[in-house]
Enzyme design. Structure first.
Site, PDB file in Angstrom:
ATOM      1  N   LYS A 225     -76.043 -46.943  -6.326  1.00  0.00           N
ATOM      2  CA  LYS A 225     -75.575 -45.987  -5.311  1.00  0.00           C
ATOM      3  C   LYS A 225     -74.288 -45.295  -5.750  1.00  0.00           C
ATOM      4  O   LYS A 225     -74.147 -44.086  -5.626  1.00  0.00           O
ATOM      5  CB  LYS A 225     -75.323 -46.693  -3.961  1.00  0.00           C
ATOM      6  CG  LYS A 225     -76.507 -47.439  -3.405  1.00  0.00           C
ATOM      7  CD  LYS A 225     -76.212 -48.042  -2.038  1.00  0.00           C
ATOM      8  CE  LYS A 225     -75.094 -49.065  -2.023  1.00  0.00           C
ATOM      9  NZ  LYS A 225     -75.418 -50.306  -2.744  1.00  0.00           N
TER      10      LYS A 225
ATOM     11  N   ARG B  51     -73.230 -50.943   6.705  1.00  0.00           N
ATOM     12  CA  ARG B  51     -73.876 -52.147   6.190  1.00  0.00           C
ATOM     13  C   ARG B  51     -74.398 -53.031   7.308  1.00  0.00           C
ATOM     14  O   ARG B  51     -74.987 -54.075   7.042  1.00  0.00           O
ATOM     15  CB  ARG B  51     -72.867 -52.945   5.357  1.00  0.00           C
ATOM     16  CG  ARG B  51     -72.980 -52.703   3.846  1.00  0.00           C
ATOM     17  CD  ARG B  51     -71.847 -53.484   3.216  1.00  0.00           C
ATOM     18  NE  ARG B  51     -72.057 -53.926   1.887  1.00  0.00           N
ATOM     19  CZ  ARG B  51     -71.545 -53.328   0.806  1.00  0.00           C
ATOM     20  NH1 ARG B  51     -70.917 -52.188   0.923  1.00  0.00           N
ATOM     21  NH2 ARG B  51     -71.696 -53.854  -0.382  1.00  0.00           N
TER      22      ARG B  51
ATOM     23  N   ARG C  94     -72.355 -55.531 -15.516  1.00  0.00           N
ATOM     24  CA  ARG C  94     -71.555 -54.340 -15.189  1.00  0.00           C
ATOM     25  C   ARG C  94     -70.088 -54.512 -15.605  1.00  0.00           C
ATOM     26  O   ARG C  94     -69.493 -55.565 -15.413  1.00  0.00           O
ATOM     27  CB  ARG C  94     -71.625 -54.079 -13.683  1.00  0.00           C
ATOM     28  CG  ARG C  94     -70.766 -52.899 -13.235  1.00  0.00           C
ATOM     29  CD  ARG C  94     -71.186 -52.403 -11.890  1.00  0.00           C
ATOM     30  NE  ARG C  94     -70.816 -53.290 -10.809  1.00  0.00           N
ATOM     31  CZ  ARG C  94     -71.012 -52.990  -9.524  1.00  0.00           C
ATOM     32  NH1 ARG C  94     -71.583 -51.852  -9.181  1.00  0.00           N
ATOM     33  NH2 ARG C  94     -70.650 -53.847  -8.582  1.00  0.00           N
TER      34      ARG C  94
ATOM     35  N   ARG D 110     -65.814 -57.126 -12.228  1.00  0.00           N
ATOM     36  CA  ARG D 110     -65.387 -57.424 -10.859  1.00  0.00           C
ATOM     37  C   ARG D 110     -65.611 -58.904 -10.575  1.00  0.00           C
ATOM     38  O   ARG D 110     -66.631 -59.474 -10.981  1.00  0.00           O
ATOM     39  CB  ARG D 110     -66.219 -56.591  -9.869  1.00  0.00           C
ATOM     40  CG  ARG D 110     -65.631 -55.233  -9.621  1.00  0.00           C
ATOM     41  CD  ARG D 110     -66.567 -54.336  -8.841  1.00  0.00           C
ATOM     42  NE  ARG D 110     -67.159 -54.921  -7.644  1.00  0.00           N
ATOM     43  CZ  ARG D 110     -67.918 -54.239  -6.786  1.00  0.00           C
ATOM     44  NH1 ARG D 110     -68.170 -52.951  -7.002  1.00  0.00           N
ATOM     45  NH2 ARG D 110     -68.428 -54.815  -5.720  1.00  0.00           N
TER      46      ARG D 110
ATOM     47  N   ARG E  48     -74.136 -62.041  -2.160  1.00  0.00           N
ATOM     48  CA  ARG E  48     -74.140 -60.647  -1.703  1.00  0.00           C
ATOM     49  C   ARG E  48     -75.563 -60.189  -1.381  1.00  0.00           C
ATOM     50  O   ARG E  48     -75.776 -59.429  -0.431  1.00  0.00           O
ATOM     51  CB  ARG E  48     -73.510 -59.741  -2.772  1.00  0.00           C
ATOM     52  CG  ARG E  48     -71.985 -59.921  -2.848  1.00  0.00           C
ATOM     53  CD  ARG E  48     -71.414 -59.358  -4.125  1.00  0.00           C
ATOM     54  NE  ARG E  48     -71.449 -57.915  -4.199  1.00  0.00           N
ATOM     55  CZ  ARG E  48     -71.357 -57.230  -5.348  1.00  0.00           C
ATOM     56  NH1 ARG E  48     -71.253 -57.864  -6.505  1.00  0.00           N
ATOM     57  NH2 ARG E  48     -71.361 -55.929  -5.330  1.00  0.00           N
TER      58      ARG E  48
HETATM   59  P1  AMP Z   1     -69.357 -52.760  -2.839  1.00  0.00           P
HETATM   60  O1  AMP Z   1     -68.406 -52.213  -3.858  1.00  0.00           O
HETATM   61  O2  AMP Z   1     -69.978 -51.702  -1.969  1.00  0.00           O
HETATM   62  O3  AMP Z   1     -70.387 -53.699  -3.422  1.00  0.00           O
HETATM   63  O4  AMP Z   1     -68.460 -53.642  -1.824  1.00  0.00           O
HETATM   64  C1  AMP Z   1     -67.720 -54.755  -2.284  1.00  0.00           C
HETATM   65  C2  AMP Z   1     -67.354 -55.648  -1.118  1.00  0.00           C
HETATM   66  O5  AMP Z   1     -66.539 -54.908  -0.181  1.00  0.00           O
HETATM   67  C3  AMP Z   1     -68.528 -56.149  -0.270  1.00  0.00           C
HETATM   68  O6  AMP Z   1     -69.144 -57.293  -0.831  1.00  0.00           O
HETATM   69  C4  AMP Z   1     -67.841 -56.434   1.067  1.00  0.00           C
HETATM   70  O7  AMP Z   1     -67.091 -57.628   1.012  1.00  0.00           O
HETATM   71  C5  AMP Z   1     -66.852 -55.279   1.166  1.00  0.00           C
HETATM   72  N1  AMP Z   1     -67.456 -54.096   1.835  1.00  0.00           N
HETATM   73  C6  AMP Z   1     -67.721 -52.873   1.278  1.00  0.00           C
HETATM   74  N2  AMP Z   1     -68.277 -52.052   2.176  1.00  0.00           N
HETATM   75  C7  AMP Z   1     -68.371 -52.767   3.333  1.00  0.00           C
HETATM   76  C8  AMP Z   1     -68.882 -52.480   4.629  1.00  0.00           C
HETATM   77  N3  AMP Z   1     -69.438 -51.293   4.928  1.00  0.00           N
HETATM   78  N4  AMP Z   1     -68.807 -53.458   5.572  1.00  0.00           N
HETATM   79  C9  AMP Z   1     -68.266 -54.652   5.299  1.00  0.00           C
HETATM   80  N5  AMP Z   1     -67.781 -55.002   4.103  1.00  0.00           N
HETATM   81  C10 AMP Z   1     -67.829 -54.064   3.115  1.00  0.00           C
END
Ligand code: AMP
Length: 216
Positions: free
Chosen positions: A13, A88, A127, A160, A171
Site C-alpha cells: 500500500k 483499520r 523489507r 523496522r 500484525r
Molecule cells: P503500518 O506502517 O501501517 O504497518 O503501521 C505500523 C503500526 O502503527 C501498526 O502496527 C499500528 O500499531 C500503528 N497504526 C498505524 N495505523 C494505525 C491505525 N489506523 N490504527 C491503529 N494503529 C495504527
C-alpha cells in the site's frame, strides 16, 4: 481524489500510495509513518503509541482518529489524498466518514490490496527502509546496489522493529480480527476495487491506474 488503500501489512500500500500520490499531485497520508515520527520525536502521542506499535497491536482509535482529522485538515489534502493504513477498524471508518462530511468531502473509492499471508511474511521480513528518505527496499526482490545503503540518497537502511517474524504474525492476526471486515463495509457501499497485490510493484501500479484511478 479521496482514496483509501486497504489491505494487510506488506501488501504494498505504501509503495503504491507514494507513486500514485506523486502522479496525481495529492497527499499521501500514512498513519504508520506519522506515528513512527511521533515516536522518534518523543511527542505525547508517540509516548502513548509506542508500546502498542512495538507489540504489533493497534493504537487506540481515539488517538488515531484525532491525528488523521488534523492531518486531513491541512492545505495539501485539499486537492485529494491517499490514506494508507487508515482506517483499520469499523469505528475508524465511521469516524473518517464523519470527518470528511464535516468539511464537505467524501471518499471516492477504496483500493483493496489482496495478497496471501505467506507472501506478506516474505515481503515484510526482507523489507529495509532508508532512515533518511524513507525509500523501501527488499533484501531479495529489490536489493540496493550497495548493501545497507539507499540508492537514492546514500542513507542507512534499517529494518523496522515490527518487521521481525514474531511481530509480523501478530500484525496479521490483528489485521484479520480488526481490519478485514472493512472489505465488506466498503464493498456494500460500492466503493471497493480489488487489486491483485501479489504481482510485481510495476504491475500493481498499472492495475491501480486502470481500476482505482479510472474510477474517479
Ligand atoms: P503500518 O506502517 O501501517 O504497518 O503501521 C505500523 C503500526 O502503527 C501498526 O502496527 C499500528 O500499531 C500503528 N497504526 C498505524 N495505523 C494505525 C491505525 N489506523 N490504527 C491503529 N494503529 C495504527
Amino acid at each position: 481524489m479521496n482514496v483509501v488503500f486497504l489491505g494487510p501489512p506488506g501488501a504494498g500500500k505504501g509503495t503504491q500510495a507514494k507513486v500514485i500520490a506523486d502522479e496525481k499531485g495529492i497527499a499521501h497520508v500514512s498513519t504508520g509513518d506519522i506515528l513512527r515520527e511521533a515516536v522518534a520525536k518523543g511527542t505525547d502521542l508517540g509516548k502513548k503509541a509506542k508500546a502498542f506499535m512495538d507489540s504489533g497491536a493497534l493504537v487506540p482509535d481515539d488517538l488515531v482518529v484525532a491525528m488523521v482529522a488534523e492531518r486531513l485538515s491541512r492545505a495539501d489534502c485539499r486537492r485529494g489524498f491517499i490514506l494508507d493504513g487508515f482506517p483499520r477498524t469499523i469505528a475508524q471508518a465511521e469516524a473518517l466518514a464523519k470527518t470528511l462530511e464535516r468539511s464537505g468531502r467524501k471518499l471516492d473509492c477504496v483500493g483493496y490490496f489482496k495478497v496471501d499471508d505467506d507472501q506478506v511474511v516474505e515481503r515484510l521480513s526482507g523489507r529495509r527502509i532508508c532512515r533518511r528518505c524513507g525509500a523501501n527496499y527488499h533484501v531479495t526482490f529489490m536489493p540496493p546496489a550497495v548493501p545497507g545503503k539507499c540508492d537514492k540518497c546514500g542513507g542507512e537502511l534499517y529494518q523496522r522493529d515490527d518487521d521481525r517474524a514474531e511481530t509480523i504474525r501478530e500484525r496479521l492476526r490483528v489485521y484479520y480480527r480488526e481490519t478485514a471486515d472493512l472489505v465488506s463495509f466498503y464493498g456494500k457501499r460500492g466503493l471497493l476495487f480489488e487489486v491483485d497485490a501479489s504481482l510485481s510493484p510495476s504491475e500493481v501500479t498499472e492495475t491501480v491506474r486502470r481500476t482505482v484511478c479510472c474510477a474517479l
